[in-house]
Write an enzyme that holds these catalytic residues in place. Structure first.
Site, mmCIF file in Angstrom:
data_model
loop_
_atom_site.group_PDB
_atom_site.id
_atom_site.type_symbol
_atom_site.label_atom_id
_atom_site.label_comp_id
_atom_site.label_asym_id
_atom_site.label_seq_id
_atom_site.Cartn_x
_atom_site.Cartn_y
_atom_site.Cartn_z
ATOM 1 C CE LYS A 140 16.725 -5.864 -0.867
ATOM 2 N NZ LYS A 140 17.298 -4.343 -0.202
ATOM 3 C CG ASP A 181 13.630 -4.374 3.514
ATOM 4 O OD1 ASP A 181 13.533 -3.821 4.051
ATOM 5 O OD2 ASP A 181 14.004 -4.743 2.584
ATOM 6 C CG HIS A 216 12.487 3.008 1.868
ATOM 7 N ND1 HIS A 216 11.953 3.716 2.800
ATOM 8 C CD2 HIS A 216 13.033 1.764 1.816
ATOM 9 C CE1 HIS A 216 13.309 3.464 3.409
ATOM 10 N NE2 HIS A 216 13.448 1.410 2.983
ATOM 11 C CE LYS A 271 16.609 7.384 -0.916
ATOM 12 N NZ LYS A 271 18.186 6.935 -0.877
ATOM 13 C CE LYS A 279 11.736 -0.675 5.652
ATOM 14 N NZ LYS A 279 13.700 -1.349 5.429
ATOM 15 C CG ASP A 301 18.807 -8.609 27.341
ATOM 16 O OD1 ASP A 301 18.169 -7.962 26.284
ATOM 17 O OD2 ASP A 301 18.166 -9.447 27.646
ATOM 18 C CG HIS A 361 16.878 5.153 4.252
ATOM 19 N ND1 HIS A 361 16.390 4.206 3.652
ATOM 20 C CD2 HIS A 361 17.426 5.886 3.318
ATOM 21 C CE1 HIS A 361 16.674 3.979 3.312
ATOM 22 N NE2 HIS A 361 17.335 4.491 2.454
HETATM 23 C C1 BG6 Z 1 16.390 -0.078 3.252
HETATM 24 C C2 BG6 Z 1 15.720 -1.645 3.363
HETATM 25 O O1 BG6 Z 1 14.825 -0.474 4.198
HETATM 26 O O2 BG6 Z 1 16.285 0.296 2.513
HETATM 27 C C3 BG6 Z 1 17.148 -2.156 2.619
HETATM 28 O O3 BG6 Z 1 15.794 -2.436 4.356
HETATM 29 C C4 BG6 Z 1 17.090 -1.780 1.074
HETATM 30 O O4 BG6 Z 1 16.891 -3.984 2.023
HETATM 31 C C5 BG6 Z 1 17.498 0.460 1.481
HETATM 32 O O5 BG6 Z 1 18.543 -2.310 0.494
HETATM 33 C C6 BG6 Z 1 17.327 0.628 0.198
HETATM 34 O O6 BG6 Z 1 17.961 1.800 0.540
HETATM 35 P P1 BG6 Z 1 18.635 2.815 -0.381
HETATM 36 O O7 BG6 Z 1 18.725 4.293 0.390
HETATM 37 O O8 BG6 Z 1 19.731 2.919 -0.695
HETATM 38 O O9 BG6 Z 1 17.439 3.022 -1.358
#
Ligand code: BG6
Length: 473
Positions: free
Chosen positions: A322, A223, A228, A170, A136, A83, A166
């Site tokens: 989405k 999000d 991103h 890329k 994140k 925990d 992330h």
């Molecule tokens: C994440 C989000 O950081 O990135 C997700 O929390 C999203 O909601 C994802 O789907 C998208 O990443 P990628 O690399 O698939 O574009």
């Protein structure tokens, strides 16, 4: 390169889908040190063997199936059920790994960052050259991000804190830096005199299934846009850094983020659209809408302005959603038309084809749209036609999960592709202006059918490369 990785949130979605497969690939390609070991920490009650069996089942069916590398990864992995709110338990279980410098990776919700940091400190895992990686989002707004950053800084120096986004891992995102700063041609036209608009779009066909709890608290603005999309925007808009080291790049990104014009209640109706997907059809499959008591959005369209010398007056349209009709992540830089048009056909308006289009997903391509000439004897005049220069790398480099690069960089200690505290805070400051303006204006998340490009009001925000009927040109 450090050889001990402590992974917190080891049974979570991100670990299963990306982090362990990345480690498997890195072992296969011999990119990790010989003594590399993973200390996995989760809430589920497994012993080492139980966790390894669980992980084997998850990874063996994935597209990263590679038996030798998988067995190698399992052999190097130990598991602890802990925990993260219990600093004493963390210290008792984990201090044995403080024998050499390590990297602790918190792939957990942000409310665990502060308690986990205290537990790591108690276990001696943040001393010396040890590093801390955080997934994140860093907080939920500016105030919570500041609190997290303050807790982190009390435990270790910023030079050892690695905040992951992330998207920075890329390959095409790194190529953006190469294109901009390695070419006279690009940089010469990279400003408001020649650029008309910039579109950044991240469209996903996936919904929020399985993450409803998290999503209902965050929504697409927090999000996707806060991290991103703003990182992409910062890389597109930043001034040339004087060197390619981590702080020179991050200094420039931070300046861009701080120059974003805050959204006010008066701007909201014109410069933003919020949406939330309802029942619909995606890829031929009927899908359910996102239903939740909170009024959270799954789609955002924004028109952003960067109030500085280079970008004054250039709209940056940011769209993410989405349950869109297709998956498409792309950056589109549209240039202004030439100042004097001497051709008969097509008209100057129709000839607006100078565009740089970078697709990040699903395929990685870069195209430069130009006008070229085609002899047209029937008109007795030169007809111009849109042409496309393919700048994609050939042969295409090996595709890697973005986390592979970031894990190696964290183990090596290279912060270039990680986000600094002041960048995170500058991004939140702008995001807070939008969520405040939405709240004050009572902006609702308008329903859109799953499988469409968002609410009708978002039409004007969609990139020109997207045609009205939802098919990509
Ligand atoms: C994440 C989000 O950081 O990135 C997700 O929390 C999203 O909601 C994802 O789907 C998208 O990443 P990628 O690399 O698939 O574009």
């Amino acid at each position: 390169m450090h050889d001990t990785l402590l992974l917190f949130g080891a049974t979570g979605d991100l670990s299963q889908r990306y982090l362990f497969p990345s480690l498997q690939h890195l072992l296969r390609d011999r990119l990790l040190p010989p003594e590399f070991r993973v200390i996995a920490v989760g809430r589920s009650e497994y012993d080492d063997g139980g966790f390894q069996a669980w992980l084997r089942e998850r990874l063996a069916n994935g597209d990263s199936r590679d038996d030798a590398a998988l067995e190698d990864l399992l052999r190097r992995t130990r598991y602890h059920a802990l925990d993260l709110n219990d600093a004493d338990a963390m210290a008792a279980a984990l201090s044995q790994y403080a024998d050499r410098p390590s990297v602790s990776y918190l792939s957990t919700p942000p409310d665990l960052f502060a308690p986990a940091t205290r537990g790591l400190k108690a276990a001696g895992l943040l001393e010396g050259e040890s590093r801390l990686v955080l997934e994140k989002p860093i907080g939920h707004d500016l105030a919570s991000a500041r609190e997290i950053n303050a807790t982190l800084k009390a435990a270790l120096d910023e030079s050892r804190i690695f905040r992951i986004d992330h998207y920075l891992g890329k390959a095409p995102v790194q190529n953006l830096l190469a294109l901009r700063f390695g070419n006279t041609l690009m940089e010469a036209v990279w400003h408001n005199r020649w650029i008309e608009s910039v579109d950044i779009m991240v469209a996903e066909t996936a919904g929020v299934d399985g993450r409803e709890g998290y999503y209902a608290h965050y929504g697409a603005l927090r999000d996707m846009v806060q991290n991103h999309m703003l990182q992409l925007l910062a890389l597109i808009a930043m001034e040339p850094p004087s060197a390619l080291d981590a702080d020179s790049i991050r200094d420039e990104k931070r300046k861009v983020l701080r120059s974003l014009r805050p959204m006010t209640v008066a701007d909201v109706a014109q410069d933003s659209v919020r949406g939330r997907y309802a029942d619909g059809v995606v890829d031929g499959q009927a899908v359910r809408g996102f239903k939740h008591d909170s009024d959270v959005e799954t789609f955002v369209a924004l028109r952003a302005y960067i109030d500085n010398w280079r970008w004054s007056g250039v709209p940056f349209r940011l769209v993410t959603g989405k349950r869109m009709p297709s998956r498409a992540t792309e950056v589109l830089v549209s240039f202004k038309p030439v100042s004097h048009w001497v051709f008969e056909r097509p008209s100057k308006e129709r000839a607006r084809h100078n565009r740089l289009r970078m697709r990040l997903q699903p395929e990685e391509t870069i195209e430069l749209g130009l006008m070229g000439s085609l002899a047209a004897p029937e008109w007795g005049a030169t007809e111009l036609q849109p042409m496309s220069l393919d700048l994609s790398m050939s042969p295409a480099p090996k595709r890697r999960i973005a986390y592979e690069r970031l894990l190696v960089d964290a183990l090596k200690g290279d912060q270039t592709l990680f986000v600094r505290d002041d960048e995170v805070e500058a991004a939140w400051q702008w995001i807070d202006s939008i969520s405040d303006a939405w709240r004050k204006a009572g902006t609702p998340a308008q329903p859109y059918p799953a499988g469409s490009w968002g609410p009708a009001a978002a039409e004007a925000f969609l990139p020109a490369t997207l045609s009205g009927n939802g098919h990509r040109k």
